[in-house]
Design a protein around this motif. Structure first.
Motif, short mmCIF file in Angstrom:
data_model
loop_
_atom_site.label_atom_id
_atom_site.label_comp_id
_atom_site.label_asym_id
_atom_site.label_seq_id
_atom_site.Cartn_x
_atom_site.Cartn_y
_atom_site.Cartn_z
N ILE A 1 59.06 73.38 8.05
CA ILE A 1 58.23 73.77 6.96
C ILE A 1 58.29 75.37 6.77
O ILE A 1 58.40 75.73 5.80
CB ILE A 1 56.74 73.48 7.42
N MET A 2 58.41 76.13 8.04
CA MET A 2 58.86 77.53 7.91
C MET A 2 60.03 77.89 7.39
O MET A 2 60.02 78.97 6.54
CB MET A 2 58.99 78.10 9.60
N LYS A 3 61.03 76.87 7.50
CA LYS A 3 62.39 77.40 6.54
C LYS A 3 62.19 77.38 5.24
O LYS A 3 62.34 78.23 4.29
CB LYS A 3 63.54 76.44 6.82
N ALA A 4 61.11 76.35 4.60
CA ALA A 4 60.90 76.02 3.42
C ALA A 4 60.10 77.34 2.89
O ALA A 4 60.39 77.81 1.72
CB ALA A 4 60.15 74.75 3.18
N VAL A 5 58.85 77.54 3.64
CA VAL A 5 58.25 78.75 3.27
C VAL A 5 59.09 79.96 3.28
O VAL A 5 58.76 80.92 1.93
CB VAL A 5 57.04 78.98 4.16
N VAL A 6 59.90 80.50 4.12
CA VAL A 6 60.42 81.83 4.09
C VAL A 6 61.37 81.70 2.66
O VAL A 6 61.53 82.83 2.39
CB VAL A 6 61.47 81.75 5.28
N GLY A 7 62.24 80.60 2.47
CA GLY A 7 62.74 80.40 1.28
C GLY A 7 62.05 80.74 0.08
O GLY A 7 62.82 81.35 -0.72
N ALA A 8 61.03 80.30 -0.04
CA ALA A 8 60.09 80.48 -1.22
C ALA A 8 59.61 81.96 -1.23
O ALA A 8 59.65 82.38 -2.44
CB ALA A 8 59.07 79.44 -1.12
N LEU A 9 59.44 82.64 -0.08
CA LEU A 9 58.88 83.97 -0.22
C LEU A 9 59.99 84.63 -0.57
O LEU A 9 59.83 85.94 -1.29
CB LEU A 9 58.59 84.14 1.28
N THR A 10 61.19 84.47 -0.37
CA THR A 10 62.31 85.28 -0.70
C THR A 10 62.52 85.50 -2.31
O THR A 10 62.58 86.47 -2.81
CB THR A 10 63.70 85.02 -0.44
N ASN B 1 44.96 85.39 6.89
CA ASN B 1 44.82 86.36 8.05
C ASN B 1 44.96 87.65 7.49
O ASN B 1 46.11 88.27 7.48
CB ASN B 1 45.80 85.90 8.82
N VAL B 2 43.82 88.18 7.37
CA VAL B 2 43.88 89.70 6.77
C VAL B 2 44.73 90.65 7.61
O VAL B 2 44.52 90.64 9.02
CB VAL B 2 42.66 90.25 6.53
N PRO B 3 45.64 91.58 7.12
CA PRO B 3 45.70 91.89 5.66
C PRO B 3 46.59 91.14 4.99
O PRO B 3 47.15 91.74 3.62
CB PRO B 3 45.88 93.38 5.88
N GLU B 4 46.96 90.06 5.19
CA GLU B 4 48.12 89.24 4.59
C GLU B 4 47.76 88.60 3.06
O GLU B 4 46.41 88.55 2.91
CB GLU B 4 48.73 87.93 5.85
N ALA B 5 48.80 88.31 2.40
CA ALA B 5 48.44 87.96 1.06
C ALA B 5 47.88 86.34 1.02
O ALA B 5 47.30 85.97 0.03
CB ALA B 5 49.31 88.11 -0.07
N ALA B 6 48.52 85.55 1.89
CA ALA B 6 48.32 84.39 1.78
C ALA B 6 48.13 83.23 3.10
O ALA B 6 49.12 83.91 4.12
CB ALA B 6 49.17 83.51 0.69
N ILE B 7 48.00 82.23 3.23
CA ILE B 7 48.26 81.51 4.45
C ILE B 7 48.54 79.87 3.77
O ILE B 7 47.75 79.51 3.03
CB ILE B 7 47.30 81.29 5.23
N LEU B 8 49.59 79.46 4.36
CA LEU B 8 49.75 78.00 3.91
C LEU B 8 49.26 76.78 5.37
O LEU B 8 49.66 77.28 6.35
CB LEU B 8 51.18 77.87 3.68
N ALA B 9 48.73 75.98 4.99
CA ALA B 9 48.25 74.93 5.88
C ALA B 9 49.07 73.64 5.50
O ALA B 9 49.09 72.87 4.46
CB ALA B 9 46.76 74.59 6.13
N ALA B 10 49.68 72.90 6.56
CA ALA B 10 50.37 71.73 6.62
C ALA B 10 49.37 70.76 7.31
O ALA B 10 49.03 70.93 8.41
CB ALA B 10 51.68 71.91 7.18
N HIS B 11 49.21 69.61 6.65
CA HIS B 11 48.31 68.58 7.35
C HIS B 11 49.14 67.35 7.54
O HIS B 11 50.15 67.28 7.87
CB HIS B 11 47.52 68.26 6.20
N LYS B 12 48.29 66.29 8.16
CA LYS B 12 48.90 65.17 8.66
C LYS B 12 49.87 64.39 7.84
O LYS B 12 49.54 64.27 6.47
CB LYS B 12 47.78 64.16 9.30
#
Length: 400
Positions: free
Chosen positions: A236-245, A339-350
């Motif tokens: 999930i983190m790899k996908a998130v980082v790729g999208a953030l770029t 998580n201030v001061p960040e701009a966003a947070i992603l939650a992964a569920h079951k």
């Protein structure tokens, strides 16, 4: 002459700390660099060492008390020949503790008169003076209980009628009351700050993680050789980082004072960890440069340190985006708090096996809901949607 041990400026924007426990008792002999007190900040627990060899003559801040940076924690009587060293130590910006000027007796205020200030020679810090002004309390009429007759915040609140604790409520044997302090209180303050300062917006989507589960199965043998358990979180983190770029607005923060959006050039990903004492968010540095195995190792290291209470303050600061994975606990989807001061947070569920239509046929697939909370001041709905679309695309790229 006794010296005041103050709560030092620990850095990372920390303005105050809560005294957890004293590691030495009043009257104890201490050596320079001996740990004296454990203080909880909104980042981590830190131990404040003694800056001099001498005697801890008086504890000024009791466990559970919140102390602001620069306010006194205790009085230390230096051993013979230690005063000069103590003064030098207090002037050193690199020391983890801070020693203030010598505690003064009444009538022995600082030469500048700043400590006495306007108020009839009353000994009080600027913070206490402001509190007195806000509460309409005349400092000259307050009896100080601090060293040298110094007026404390508690003295001012008591004079204003705000210091007396409320009478115990009814309830008796039918309820238990637990002190609201420590990490729970710190977490509460951060949650309130996040929800009152930041206009949260929520976006929910789902991803087919069947391919990721297959990839994880292939990596398990390698993980065993490397001594690490492979979970779905590093994928999930790899996908998130790729999208953030591709969507840097999500890897950002808002500098409210300067009215500037700060776009981060690094990808330091926070990961929410559920511990017995509450939620903590350690940070994985340079996540974009790490492989799945390397991310798994770092996730495991930080998780163990978090649950053991061994995280350093540096492990808990400087995140640019946070991922929280609560799927192992349950729940269909959630509305995570940024998580201030960040701009966003992603939650992964079951992960749930569900019938899905693929190429005109109904087939079983492993599906997961993803929820994205974002700061609507700096991220619009379209940008957030495109980011989450990219996260889903990357997650499903290896789907079979």
């Amino acid at each position: 002459m006794a010296l005041e041990l103050k709560l030092p400026d620990i850095g990372e924007g920390i303005a105050e700390g809560e005294v957890v426990r004293w590691l030495v008792a009043e009257g104890a002999q201490v050596r320079e660099d001996d740990p004296l007190v454990e203080v909880l900040t909104d980042k981590a627990n830190v131990e404040i060492p003694s800056p001099v060899t001498g005697t801890l003559v008086k504890i000024l801040a009791q466990p559970g008390q919140v102390v602001k940076v620069g306010e006194p924690l205790a009085l230390i009587e230096p051993a013979a020949g230690q005063v000069v060293a103590a003064r030098r130590a207090s002037e050193s910006p690199d020391r983890p503790t801070s020693v203030s000027r010598e505690a003064t007796e009444p009538g022995q205020g600082s030469p500048s008169g700043k400590d006495a200030g306007a108020g009839g020679g009353v000994l009080a810090t600027p913070v206490v003076r402001k509190l007195a002004k806000d509460l309409g309390v005349e400092l000259g009429a307050v009896t100080g209980t601090g060293p040298g007759g110094r007026v404390s915040e508690e003295d001012v609140r008591g004079a204003a009628g705000a210091g007396a604790p409320p009478p115990p409520p009814a309830g008796g044997a039918n309820e238990e009351r637990v002190p609201f302090r420590g990490k729970r209180r710190m977490i509460a303050r951060k949650m309130v700050a996040a929800k009152t300062r930041v206009p949260h917006a929520l976006l929910v989507d789902e991803a087919d993680v069947s391919g990721i589960l297959a990839e994880r199965a292939k990596l398990r043998e390698l993980g065993e050789r490397e001594g690490v358990r492979i979970t779905i979180l590093p994928f999930i983190m790899k996908a998130v980082v790729g999208a953030l770029t591709l969507h840097p607005a999500l890897n950002a923060s808002l500098d409210e004072e300067r009215e500037e959006v700060v776009l981060k050039k690094t990808f330091d990903i926070g990961m929410a960890v559920d511990t017995e004492e509450g939620l903590v968010v350690p940070v994985i540095r340079n996540a974009d440069a790490k492989s799945v195995i390397e991310l798994a190792k770092e996730i495991e290291r930080l998780s163990e340190a978090a649950r053991g209470g061994n995280l350093a303050p540096s492990d808990l600061s400087g995140g640019t985006f946070t991922v929280t994975s609560i799927g192992s606990i349950g729940g269909l989807f959630s509305y995570p708090v940024i998580n201030v001061p960040e701009a966003a947070i992603l939650a992964a569920h079951k992960i749930v096996a569900r019938p899905m239509v693929r190429d005109g046929e109904v087939v079983p697939r492993d599906m997961m809901y993803l929820s994205l909370s974002f700061d609507h001041r700096i991220v619009d709905g379209g940008a957030a949607t495109r980011f989450l679309n990219e996260v889903v695309r990357r997650i499903e790229a290896s789907a079979a």
